[in-house]
Design an enzyme around this catalytic site. Structure first.
Site, PDB file in Angstrom:
ATOM      1  N   HIS A  65      12.026  11.485   3.583  1.00 50.31           N
ATOM      2  CA  HIS A  65      12.703  10.297   4.081  1.00 50.31           C
ATOM      3  C   HIS A  65      14.179  10.341   3.668  1.00 50.31           C
ATOM      4  O   HIS A  65      14.553  11.075   2.748  1.00 50.31           O
ATOM      5  CB  HIS A  65      12.034   9.048   3.504  1.00 50.31           C
ATOM      6  CG  HIS A  65      10.670   8.780   4.076  1.00 50.31           C
ATOM      7  ND1 HIS A  65       9.923   7.679   3.756  1.00 50.31           N
ATOM      8  CD2 HIS A  65       9.920   9.484   4.961  1.00 50.31           C
ATOM      9  CE1 HIS A  65       8.777   7.707   4.416  1.00 50.31           C
ATOM     10  NE2 HIS A  65       8.743   8.796   5.152  1.00 50.31           N
ATOM     11  N   GLU A  67      15.959   8.408   1.914  1.00 53.82           N
ATOM     12  CA  GLU A  67      16.191   8.122   0.494  1.00 53.82           C
ATOM     13  C   GLU A  67      15.956   9.377  -0.362  1.00 53.82           C
ATOM     14  O   GLU A  67      16.724   9.684  -1.274  1.00 53.82           O
ATOM     15  CB  GLU A  67      15.246   7.021   0.001  1.00 53.82           C
ATOM     16  CG  GLU A  67      15.430   5.666   0.670  1.00 53.82           C
ATOM     17  CD  GLU A  67      14.519   5.482   1.881  1.00 53.82           C
ATOM     18  OE1 GLU A  67      14.289   6.475   2.619  1.00 53.82           O
ATOM     19  OE2 GLU A  67      14.035   4.362   2.098  1.00 53.82           O
ATOM     20  N   CYS A 104       9.913   2.498   2.167  1.00 54.74           N
ATOM     21  CA  CYS A 104       8.451   2.518   2.215  1.00 54.74           C
ATOM     22  C   CYS A 104       7.906   2.465   0.791  1.00 54.74           C
ATOM     23  O   CYS A 104       8.664   2.561  -0.181  1.00 54.74           O
ATOM     24  CB  CYS A 104       7.959   3.769   2.937  1.00 54.74           C
ATOM     25  SG  CYS A 104       8.060   5.256   1.931  1.00 54.74           S
ATOM     26  N   CYS A 107       9.025   5.503  -1.313  1.00 54.68           N
ATOM     27  CA  CYS A 107      10.439   5.502  -1.720  1.00 54.68           C
ATOM     28  C   CYS A 107      10.729   4.362  -2.699  1.00 54.68           C
ATOM     29  O   CYS A 107      11.515   4.530  -3.638  1.00 54.68           O
ATOM     30  CB  CYS A 107      11.341   5.385  -0.496  1.00 54.68           C
ATOM     31  SG  CYS A 107      11.307   6.872   0.532  1.00 54.68           S
TER      32      CYS A 107
END
Lengths: 193, 316
Positions: A65, A67, A104, A107
């Site tokens: 992701h 992040e 999410c 993360c």
């Protein structure tokens, strides 16, 4: 939106928008590579120190992701410049994250392990959100966590709803063009407004 | 590809207990190297266990002479094995006024209503050693809370990243020293490189290697692009890599020593793992039973099955 801190938004609104613009630029970059359009920037002392965008399709690793991409850039950068573990801890505690979509669960847990200061996000994440939508990992109360049981990480401040409609419209145009990397037998994507 | 291991990982910190393995086919449920030990497997439900169900099992127990413990336990395990109670220690040690006392579970009351109905082998032991059985109860389920777990386990594993994922921030003195030694240039530590994430990374890199994707715009340069060449395996199948390529870890299983933390458990949702097998609950940070129960979060777009492998005392 429960996570929005209105007072904070008023005083920092212009800064927030300009950093979120940069996060949205990252999201657009992801979309041009046929990735789910999510982007982020890390900010320290008013400066962008790292940016990231989703690379899950390219890497076939669904954990890549935006992040995680930016976190890896920061860690590499800081380790290469010889910062100690303690100095890196202190760095993260002064960092803020601007991300186009609510982090999410994975993360959000990662950000709490790193001890980030504040997360500013665009739209909420109804299916996976770890900052209030499904779990509230940002509310982890570190005061009750002893050093031998710091399993749940550290809480962080969370401000949602910054330029949310821009983030949502990116998702919409991505799913309208169809996600070419989604598995074939897939339910039609339902967009919640 | 039978019983193929897709990715094996160890964490960034030197801990040998935290490893994980992703497999593409169901194994015979028996972890390698443990062929001769007793073990069991339990499904970790997506729902909290109902509070209405009885949570204890009645057993007959007796105090014993400490020097008899080995002999008696060996005989009792043959005559009256505690089939569904592998999490229970058969012998309990208590200290009364500085004097160590041992008591041993003789058999469950499920097998016998009254003392006289105890299995004949157990009755023999009772009379031979002049034991005085009494009725008591033990927990029906393996520990799921921190308190219960601490009661059952001794020793601490605070340095394991997934068990105490925030501990990297606290090892200050040690970290300072190690940076001094190697000037920071070759230091490779990463607070998020938990075993599960590393295993996922390895599985993803295997996927890229075995099923290279040839983007339309890059087809012309395909031959010079050595990194993404077809491998013999992908070609000899007679199918295009795209046709046989799995989607992420769909249909794959992961074997992991410790119950994964929230970050790792969610990573496994994202990567579409089919089943998770773990041996030890993680009361600090576990997200499949201990702190959270991600397999039961309805809103997530993927749900795996979770199993806990119960090892006998010697190996755990």
């Amino acid at each position: 939106m429960h996570a929005v801190n209105h007072q904070q938004m008023d005083s920092l609104a212009s800064d927030d928008s300009s950093f979120m613009e940069l996060a949205l630029d990252q999201a657009k970059k992801a979309m041009s590579r046929l990735e789910v359009p999510v982007g982020c920037v890390f900010v320290e002392d008013g400066q962008v120190i790292a940016s990231g965008s989703n690379r899950t399709n390219e890497t076939r690793n669904a954990t890549r992701h935006a992040e995680m991409e930016a976190i890896d850039i920061l860690l590499k950068q800081w380790q290469q410049s010889g910062l100690s573990q303690l100095e890196i801890v202190q760095k993260f505690s002064k960092c803020d994250l601007y991300v186009t979509c609510e982090p999410c669960i994975m993360c959000a847990a990662a950000l709490s392990f790193l001890g980030i200061r504040t997360v500013y996000y665009g739209c909420a994440n109804d299916k996976f959100g770890g900052c209030g939508s499904i779990l509230s990992l940002h509310e982890t109360n570190s005061e009750h966590v002893t050093s031998s049981a710091a399993g749940q990480g550290k809480g962080f401040r969370c401000v949602g709803g910054i330029m949310a409609s821009e983030a949502v419209s990116l998702f919409q145009s991505f799913y309208e063009q169809g996600n070419p990397n989604a598995p074939k037998p897939h339910r039609p994507v339902r967009m919640s407004q | 590809m039978n019983k193929d291991i897709l990715g094996v990982s160890a964490p960034y910190c030197p801990v040998d207990r935290l490893t994980s393995t992703i497999r593409s086919t169901p194994a015979d449920f028996r972890p390698m190297g443990l062929q001769n030990v007793q073990w069991g497997i339990i499904h970790v439900s997506d729902k909290q266990p109902s509070r209405d169900e009885p949570t204890t099992v009645n057993v007959f127990a007796s105090k014993i002479e400490p020097k008899l413990a080995n002999t008696l336990v060996r005989r009792l395990c043959k005559i009256a094995p505690l089939e569904d109670l592998r999490h229970v220690k058969r012998v309990r040690k208590t200290s009364v006024g500085g004097k160590i006392e041992l008591s041993v579970i003789l058999c469950t009351v499920i097998d016998c209503e009254n003392q006289e109905d105890m299995p004949s082998g157990v009755l023999e032991i009772v009379s031979a050693y002049q034991l005085r059985p009494y009725l008591t109860n033990v927990s029906k389920f393996a520990a799921s809370s921190r308190e219960e777990w601490e009661e059952q386990c001794t020793g601490s594993y605070n340095h394991v990243s997934c068990l105490n994922p925030w501990s990297w921030m606290e090892q200050k003195a040690h970290a300072q020293n190690s940076i001094m030694v190697d000037s920071g240039s070759t230091t490779k530590w990463h607070p998020l490189r938990h075993a599960t994430l590393v295993a996922i990374e390895n599985a993803a890199s295997r996927d890229r290697r075995l099923y290279p994707r040839i983007p339309a715009k890059r087809q012309k340069t395909q031959n010079s692009d050595n990194e993404e060449e077809h491998t013999p395996e992908a070609v000899t199948n007679g199918l295009t890599p795209e046709a046989t390529r799995p989607y992420l870890c769909t249909g794959y299983d992961i074997y992991i020593a410790w119950e994964p933390c929230t970050m790792c458990a969610m990573a496994l949702v994202h990567q579409r793992i089919r089943r998770i097998f773990y041996a030890f609950p993680n009361p600090n940070a576990g997200a499949l039973n201990s702190i959270h129960r991600l397999q039961g979060e309805k809103s997530l777009n993927h749900h795996y099955s979770v199993f806990r492998i119960l090892l006998d005392e010697k190996s755990s």
